[in-house]
Design a protein around this motif. Structure first.
Motif, PDB file in Angstrom:
ATOM      1  N   ILE A 162      -2.829  -0.725  -3.422  1.00  0.00           N
ATOM      2  CA  ILE A 162      -2.857  -0.755  -1.948  1.00  0.00           C
ATOM      3  C   ILE A 162      -3.388  -2.110  -1.460  1.00  0.00           C
ATOM      4  O   ILE A 162      -2.926  -2.649  -0.449  1.00  0.00           O
ATOM      5  CB  ILE A 162      -3.709   0.410  -1.394  1.00  0.00           C
ATOM      6  N   GLY A 163      -4.345  -2.664  -2.190  1.00  0.00           N
ATOM      7  CA  GLY A 163      -4.865  -3.986  -1.846  1.00  0.00           C
ATOM      8  C   GLY A 163      -3.771  -5.039  -1.869  1.00  0.00           C
ATOM      9  O   GLY A 163      -3.756  -5.969  -1.048  1.00  0.00           O
ATOM     10  N   THR A 164      -2.829  -4.901  -2.796  1.00  0.00           N
ATOM     11  CA  THR A 164      -1.698  -5.828  -2.881  1.00  0.00           C
ATOM     12  C   THR A 164      -0.848  -5.767  -1.618  1.00  0.00           C
ATOM     13  O   THR A 164      -0.421  -6.802  -1.082  1.00  0.00           O
ATOM     14  CB  THR A 164      -0.819  -5.483  -4.103  1.00  0.00           C
ATOM     15  N   THR A 165      -0.612  -4.567  -1.135  1.00  0.00           N
ATOM     16  CA  THR A 165       0.212  -4.373   0.070  1.00  0.00           C
ATOM     17  C   THR A 165      -0.449  -5.004   1.296  1.00  0.00           C
ATOM     18  O   THR A 165       0.209  -5.710   2.072  1.00  0.00           O
ATOM     19  CB  THR A 165       0.442  -2.870   0.320  1.00  0.00           C
ATOM     20  N   ILE A 166      -1.724  -4.765   1.465  1.00  0.00           N
ATOM     21  CA  ILE A 166      -2.434  -5.293   2.636  1.00  0.00           C
ATOM     22  C   ILE A 166      -2.498  -6.827   2.566  1.00  0.00           C
ATOM     23  O   ILE A 166      -2.326  -7.513   3.583  1.00  0.00           O
ATOM     24  CB  ILE A 166      -3.846  -4.686   2.728  1.00  0.00           C
ATOM     25  N   GLY A 167      -2.714  -7.357   1.379  1.00  0.00           N
ATOM     26  CA  GLY A 167      -2.730  -8.817   1.221  1.00  0.00           C
ATOM     27  C   GLY A 167      -1.406  -9.438   1.604  1.00  0.00           C
ATOM     28  O   GLY A 167      -1.358 -10.479   2.273  1.00  0.00           O
ATOM     29  N   ALA A 168      -0.302  -8.812   1.182  1.00  0.00           N
ATOM     30  CA  ALA A 168       1.033  -9.316   1.516  1.00  0.00           C
ATOM     31  C   ALA A 168       1.285  -9.275   3.020  1.00  0.00           C
ATOM     32  O   ALA A 168       1.908 -10.184   3.595  1.00  0.00           O
ATOM     33  CB  ALA A 168       2.097  -8.509   0.778  1.00  0.00           C
ATOM     34  N   ALA A 169       0.798  -8.232   3.679  1.00  0.00           N
ATOM     35  CA  ALA A 169       0.975  -8.104   5.130  1.00  0.00           C
ATOM     36  C   ALA A 169       0.250  -9.226   5.876  1.00  0.00           C
ATOM     37  O   ALA A 169       0.777  -9.800   6.842  1.00  0.00           O
ATOM     38  CB  ALA A 169       0.468  -6.741   5.597  1.00  0.00           C
ATOM     39  N   VAL A 170      -0.950  -9.560   5.421  1.00  0.00           N
ATOM     40  CA  VAL A 170      -1.711 -10.659   6.036  1.00  0.00           C
ATOM     41  C   VAL A 170      -0.963 -11.987   5.848  1.00  0.00           C
ATOM     42  O   VAL A 170      -0.842 -12.791   6.777  1.00  0.00           O
ATOM     43  CB  VAL A 170      -3.129 -10.746   5.426  1.00  0.00           C
ATOM     44  N   SER A 212       0.768   5.620 -14.693  1.00  0.00           N
ATOM     45  CA  SER A 212       0.992   4.520 -13.748  1.00  0.00           C
ATOM     46  C   SER A 212       1.899   4.900 -12.584  1.00  0.00           C
ATOM     47  O   SER A 212       2.180   4.077 -11.715  1.00  0.00           O
ATOM     48  CB  SER A 212       1.597   3.310 -14.481  1.00  0.00           C
ATOM     49  N   TRP A 213       2.357   6.175 -12.524  1.00  0.00           N
ATOM     50  CA  TRP A 213       3.375   6.552 -11.536  1.00  0.00           C
ATOM     51  C   TRP A 213       2.906   6.357 -10.095  1.00  0.00           C
ATOM     52  O   TRP A 213       3.668   5.856  -9.246  1.00  0.00           O
ATOM     53  CB  TRP A 213       3.824   8.006 -11.750  1.00  0.00           C
ATOM     54  N   LEU A 214       1.668   6.723  -9.783  1.00  0.00           N
ATOM     55  CA  LEU A 214       1.194   6.612  -8.404  1.00  0.00           C
ATOM     56  C   LEU A 214       1.015   5.138  -8.020  1.00  0.00           C
ATOM     57  O   LEU A 214       1.273   4.753  -6.871  1.00  0.00           O
ATOM     58  CB  LEU A 214      -0.119   7.380  -8.220  1.00  0.00           C
ATOM     59  N   GLY A 215       0.592   4.324  -8.983  1.00  0.00           N
ATOM     60  CA  GLY A 215       0.479   2.890  -8.728  1.00  0.00           C
ATOM     61  C   GLY A 215       1.828   2.290  -8.387  1.00  0.00           C
ATOM     62  O   GLY A 215       1.952   1.451  -7.484  1.00  0.00           O
ATOM     63  N   ILE A 216       2.876   2.722  -9.089  1.00  0.00           N
ATOM     64  CA  ILE A 216       4.238   2.255  -8.806  1.00  0.00           C
ATOM     65  C   ILE A 216       4.663   2.666  -7.396  1.00  0.00           C
ATOM     66  O   ILE A 216       5.233   1.878  -6.635  1.00  0.00           O
ATOM     67  CB  ILE A 216       5.220   2.808  -9.862  1.00  0.00           C
ATOM     68  N   ALA A 217       4.380   3.911  -7.038  1.00  0.00           N
ATOM     69  CA  ALA A 217       4.775   4.433  -5.716  1.00  0.00           C
ATOM     70  C   ALA A 217       4.051   3.704  -4.587  1.00  0.00           C
ATOM     71  O   ALA A 217       4.654   3.375  -3.557  1.00  0.00           O
ATOM     72  CB  ALA A 217       4.505   5.934  -5.642  1.00  0.00           C
ATOM     73  N   THR A 218       2.742   3.454  -4.759  1.00  0.00           N
ATOM     74  CA  THR A 218       1.981   2.807  -3.683  1.00  0.00           C
ATOM     75  C   THR A 218       2.287   1.313  -3.565  1.00  0.00           C
ATOM     76  O   THR A 218       2.002   0.699  -2.538  1.00  0.00           O
ATOM     77  CB  THR A 218       0.463   2.996  -3.898  1.00  0.00           C
ATOM     78  N   LEU A 219       2.894   0.747  -4.609  1.00  0.00           N
ATOM     79  CA  LEU A 219       3.321  -0.660  -4.533  1.00  0.00           C
ATOM     80  C   LEU A 219       4.653  -0.812  -3.796  1.00  0.00           C
ATOM     81  O   LEU A 219       5.034  -1.930  -3.429  1.00  0.00           O
ATOM     82  CB  LEU A 219       3.457  -1.251  -5.942  1.00  0.00           C
ATOM     83  N   ALA A 220       5.362   0.279  -3.587  1.00  0.00           N
ATOM     84  CA  ALA A 220       6.705   0.227  -2.994  1.00  0.00           C
ATOM     85  C   ALA A 220       6.762  -0.499  -1.646  1.00  0.00           C
ATOM     86  O   ALA A 220       7.629  -1.358  -1.432  1.00  0.00           O
ATOM     87  CB  ALA A 220       7.274   1.637  -2.870  1.00  0.00           C
ATOM     88  N   VAL A 269      -7.470 -11.306   0.265  1.00  0.00           N
ATOM     89  CA  VAL A 269      -7.457  -9.954   0.835  1.00  0.00           C
ATOM     90  C   VAL A 269      -7.147  -8.931  -0.258  1.00  0.00           C
ATOM     91  O   VAL A 269      -7.773  -7.858  -0.323  1.00  0.00           O
ATOM     92  CB  VAL A 269      -6.417  -9.861   1.974  1.00  0.00           C
ATOM     93  N   HIS A 270      -6.202  -9.268  -1.114  1.00  0.00           N
ATOM     94  CA  HIS A 270      -5.825  -8.369  -2.214  1.00  0.00           C
ATOM     95  C   HIS A 270      -7.023  -8.028  -3.100  1.00  0.00           C
ATOM     96  O   HIS A 270      -7.268  -6.850  -3.404  1.00  0.00           O
ATOM     97  CB  HIS A 270      -4.726  -9.051  -3.043  1.00  0.00           C
ATOM     98  N   VAL A 271      -7.794  -9.047  -3.499  1.00  0.00           N
ATOM     99  CA  VAL A 271      -8.932  -8.830  -4.386  1.00  0.00           C
ATOM    100  C   VAL A 271     -10.000  -7.967  -3.709  1.00  0.00           C
ATOM    101  O   VAL A 271     -10.483  -6.985  -4.288  1.00  0.00           O
ATOM    102  CB  VAL A 271      -9.541 -10.180  -4.834  1.00  0.00           C
ATOM    103  N   ILE A 272     -10.347  -8.330  -2.476  1.00  0.00           N
ATOM    104  CA  ILE A 272     -11.421  -7.611  -1.774  1.00  0.00           C
ATOM    105  C   ILE A 272     -11.055  -6.142  -1.557  1.00  0.00           C
ATOM    106  O   ILE A 272     -11.820  -5.231  -1.890  1.00  0.00           O
ATOM    107  CB  ILE A 272     -11.746  -8.296  -0.429  1.00  0.00           C
TER     108      ILE A 272
END
Length: 545
Positions: A202-210, A133-141, A176-179
């Motif tokens: 990464i989808g989580t990050t883009i959704g939050a930005a929107v 799960s390490w890369l998932g943690i990093a990309t959620l930062a 946006v997160h789901v798509i």
């Protein structure tokens, strides 16, 4: 009446009551949770390897959820509370000033914790017993920084009793997160589970930005409203606070709330780290442990649907209660607290009963596999969770912030100890987490109740208020269960098991909702005002609700 006074009157009507705010946020949360529930089977299928792949994704998200709480739990609630108190006493200018200060703090904290997540991603993943799960943690930062800013804006707008920006941004964020997540997981899964989970995050990050862009738009519109409301205001009797006093209030409010939420979500992280390890101690294989852990993650996703409605109620309640308490309207504050617990029971009890009875067809409909027994056993924890969260929200409103945090800590500590002991017993295994969950809510529930009664004179109708919803939920089952079996028998002769279960569940749900609403009306559990919140006038008139 002057044009200025007309504008002020019009803008004041935008403030939403507990009930209206609850409905707006609930509608958004239902939409978000429906998308989340559809997202879970998609992730399970795309990540592959039964529930083991979802376990990796779940571990990364538990870490993010904990860090997210550290950055977003305290200050946004503190902003909401302080903005409400200042605007209720006529000090709108300083309410905006307090928000801007808090926003700066949020950016600093969010940036620091984002860096921590990136730098320590691998050690954290090892602590979670899920190194993949390490890369998932990093990309959620980066999401932590974006969400820090996002929650500050939401807190300000909620403090003005306007729940619409939060609702709209939540729906857009999840969509946006789901798509984006599905597209990226599909594109990256050939590289292995590590990269597939990173794509989902990464989808989580883009959704939050929107979502952030949406709330900033609402904020700019609201600032114009506040300028109109402040124009010509007599400030002679309004107490002005110094900058240092505003900072002290923000820290005083935010620190205990952050600790409270961190304890609660930290408990989930501890659970996540404990469950797999203790299952290994119980004699289960690595693969079996991951599957059972994944099943618990899915069950919590379903439990989070009604829990999200309770969260919506808490968000709507806090600014109203804080405003009344600031104005020393204690009797009215008690009435609002009673109304909130009534709404909590109206929602939580029938949903808990339905999940307990219909867990198996619900799992079938959502392609969730064989973990439905966990949902049946966990179903009634929704009621306890709802009460505890409401109690915490009320305690935060009336300045019992430290007590709320201490009581939650005691519950979480007991839960961790029980998980450590019970899950390692082979005959109990994952079901030990179920028992620990119930006890972890019962303890703070009792302690919170004593605190509210003795220190603030607020007594919630915890037992008597639940009687009618439970009774009507019984009538709901009397209607829903036969409908389910009749439809199942009729369609079972023509279509597949999946479609049979789904159609039968939908018809049973419709029958259950109609009977529950009818019996609640007849027994006095819900009145015309309650139905007016959720049903259009034409439907209420047609069915005389």
């Amino acid at each position: 009446m002057s044009l200025l006074e007309t504008n002020k009157q019009s803008l004041n009507t935008r403030e939403q009551s507990i009930g209206k705010g609850f409905v707006i946020l609930s509608a958004a949360n239902i939409a978000v949770k429906v998308m989340s529930l559809l997202f879970v089977p998609l992730m399970r299928n795309l990540l592959g390897d039964n529930d083991a792949g979802y376990s990796v994704y779940s571990s990364a998200y538990e870490v993010f959820a904990f860090i997210y709480v550290l950055t977003t739990a305290g200050f946004p609630t503190a902003i909401s509370k302080l903005v409400t108190e200042l605007t209720s006493t006529g000090n709108r200018k300083q309410a905006t000033q307090a928000f801007k200060m808090a926003r700066t703090f949020m950016v600093m904290i969010g940036l620091a914790l984002s860096v921590v997540m990136i730098v320590f991603a691998k050690p954290i993943a090892r602590l979670m017993s899920n190194e993949e799960s390490w890369l998932g943690i990093a990309t959620l930062a980066p999401t932590v920084l974006i969400c820090s800013l996002l929650s500050a804006y939401r807190g300000y707008l909620q403090g003005l009793k306007n729940m619409t920006p939060t609702a709209v941004s939540q729906v857009a964020e999840q969509l946006v997160h789901v798509i984006v997540s599905v597209v990226l997981v599909f594109a990256l899964r050939s590289k292995g589970i590590v990269w597939a989970v990173a794509g989902a995050t990464i989808g989580t990050t883009i959704g939050a930005a929107v979502a952030l862009l949406i709330v900033i738009k609402y904020y700019r519109e609201t600032r114009q409203d506040q300028k109109i409301l402040s124009a010509g205001q007599d400030l002679r009797n309004v107490k002005s606070l110094k900058d240092i006093e505003l900072v002290k209030l923000l820290v005083y409010y935010s620190l205990p709330i952050t600790i409270n939420s961190a304890i609660q979500n930290g408990g989930n992280v501890i659970d996540n780290a404990l469950i797999k390890g203790r299952l290994l101690v119980a004699g289960f294989s690595e693969y079996e442990s991951k599957n059972l852990h994944g099943m618990m993650g899915i069950t919590r996703s379903l439990i989070n649907v009604p829990a999200a409605l309770i969260t919506a109620l808490c968000i709507s309640l806090l600014p109203v209660m804080a405003g009344l308490y600031a104005q020393k309207k204690y009797d009215e504050a008690q009435q609002k607290a009673d109304y909130a617990i009534k709404l909590c029971y109206i929602v939580a009890i029938p949903m808990s009963v339905a999940m307990f009875v219909f867990a198996k067809p619900l799992y079938t409909m959502l392609f969730f596999g064989s973990g439905y027994r966990l949902l049946s056993l966990m179903a009634f924890s929704v009621i306890l969770m709802g009460i505890v969260h409401l109690q915490s929200s009320i305690m935060q409103s009336v300045n019992e912030l430290v007590s709320a945090a201490v009581n939650m800590f005691i519950g979480v500590a007991v839960k961790a100890v029980l998980n450590f002991i019970l899950i390692s017993i082979p005959s109990i295994n994952i079901f030990g987490a179920v028992a620990a969950t119930y006890i972890s809510y019962i303890i703070p529930l009792i302690l919170n109740h004593r605190c509210l009664v003795k220190k603030r004179g607020i007594k919630l109708k915890l037992v008597s208020g639940a009687m009618l919803p439970f009774l009507c939920s019984g009538f709901m089952l009397i209607a829903a269960v036969p409908v389910y079996f009749v439809v199942y028998w009729l369609f079972g002769m023509f279509v597949s098991i999946y479609f049979t279960e789904t159609i039968a569940l939908i018809f049973a749900a419709i029958a259950g909702v109609v009977v529950y609403a009818f019996t609640m009306k007849k027994t006095g559990g819900m009145d015309s005002e309650d139905f007016a919140l959720i049903l259009p006038a034409k439907i209420r008139k047609k069915f005389k609700l």
